[in-house]
Design a protein around this motif. Structure first.
Motif, PDB file in Angstrom:
ATOM      1  N   LEU A   1       0.837  -1.203   0.000  1.00  0.00           N
ATOM      2  CA  LEU A   1       0.000   0.000   0.000  1.00  0.00           C
ATOM      3  C   LEU A   1       0.868   1.247   0.000  1.00  0.00           C
ATOM      4  O   LEU A   1       1.840   1.329   0.765  1.00  0.00           O
ATOM      5  CB  LEU A   1      -0.893   0.034   1.242  1.00  0.00           C
TER       6      LEU A   1
ATOM      7  N   GLN B   1      -3.291   3.181  -0.562  1.00  0.00           N
ATOM      8  CA  GLN B   1      -3.836   2.671  -1.827  1.00  0.00           C
ATOM      9  C   GLN B   1      -3.056   1.432  -2.268  1.00  0.00           C
ATOM     10  O   GLN B   1      -1.823   1.465  -2.279  1.00  0.00           O
ATOM     11  CB  GLN B   1      -3.664   3.799  -2.861  1.00  0.00           C
ATOM     12  N   ARG B   2      -3.773   0.344  -2.628  1.00  0.00           N
ATOM     13  CA  ARG B   2      -3.082  -0.870  -3.081  1.00  0.00           C
ATOM     14  C   ARG B   2      -2.327  -0.578  -4.372  1.00  0.00           C
ATOM     15  O   ARG B   2      -2.894  -0.038  -5.316  1.00  0.00           O
ATOM     16  CB  ARG B   2      -4.096  -1.991  -3.388  1.00  0.00           C
TER      17      ARG B   2
END
Ligand code: ATP
Length: 238
Positions: A62, A66-67
């Motif tokens: 991440l 956010q991935r």
């Protein structure tokens, strides 16, 4: 400091060869973190895995929540991860300035690219003097500066730096490391640094992770690791 990079259970393989066995690692915004370990421990592979370059991966990565695992290398660069690979990856047939301009591909807007280039020349005046020189004719130290400058042109939030001292004379290394500290402070860019020279790495980084055969075996503040017996014997030559 808020968390910028969170890595959970990261595995990586080259074809059938598994190298990373499940790594957990964090870098806070603006932090400098070092990855230490013997040859073949998986340091370079960790950096490649973070930008999905050349290795297949499993596990969670991440960036600012956010991935990014599963995205392309280019998308990851655009999200703010700059990679300065081992071997530097500069285009030897292009000039210094052309290489720097290529680094701007990883940003959403070209506005400000000229100003950024001037800022980079401010950190590395030798690059400015050699702006029209072919990268292949630069010294090793200058090529390292160019590789860092090119990554900075992408305005990264996180810089992955692979062995910046490799093959360079001690004085140039000292120079580059003190410029890295300035860049970290002035650009507020976090740095994940792979470095064979543990002494240098622990001087620059606030925290460090020690890798052995694809696993994290030790992590903590640089000051603590500097006094760890195993680190002192194996990596500091004491
Ligand atoms: P060094 O300090 O020597 O660079 P490292 O800790 O960075 O070592 P890696 O380069 O990540 O280690 O290598 C970890 C393992 O992965 C090694 O056994 C290496 O032989 C293997 N490896 C690295 N690159 C590849 C590749 N492209 N294909 C297959 N195996 C690879």
């Amino acid at each position: 400091m808020s968390s910028l990079l969170e890595v959970r259970g990261l595995r990586a393989a080259y074809g059938a060869t598994r190298v990373l066995q499940g790594i957990d690692l964090d870098v806070a915004s603006g932090e400098i973190v070092a990855l230490l370990g013997a040859n073949g421990a998986g340091k370079t592979t960790t950096l490649r895995a973070l930008c999905q370059a050349m290795v297949s991966t499993e596990g969670g990565i991440l960036l600012a929540g956010q991935r990014i695992d599963g995205r392309s290398t280019e998308q990851i660069a655009k999200l703010g991860v700059g990679h300065v690979p081992d071997g530097r990856g500069t285009f030897l047939g292009l000039t210094t300035e052309e290489n720097l301009r290529l680094g701007a591909y990883a940003r959403t807007s070209r506005v400000g690219a000229d100003a950024d280039m001037e800022r980079i020349y401010g950190y590395f005046p030798r690059l400015k003097e050699r702006r029209v020189q072919q990268a292949g004719t630069l010294s090793g130290g200058e090529q390292q500066m160019l590789a860092i400058g090119r990554a900075l042109m992408g305005r990264p939030r996180l810089l992955l730096l692979d062995e910046p001292s490799f093959g360079l004379a001690p004085l140039i290394v000292k120079d580059i490391f003190s410029i890295m500290r300035r860049i970290n402070q002035e650009e507020r860019v976090a740095i994940l640094l792979v470095e064979q020279n543990a002494r240098l790495a622990l001087d620059l980084a606030e925290r460090a992770y020690l890798l052995e055969t694809g696993r994290v075996v030790l992590c903590g503040p640089s000051n603590d690791l500097r006094h760890d017996d195993a680190i002192r014997r194996a990596y500091l030559g004491e």
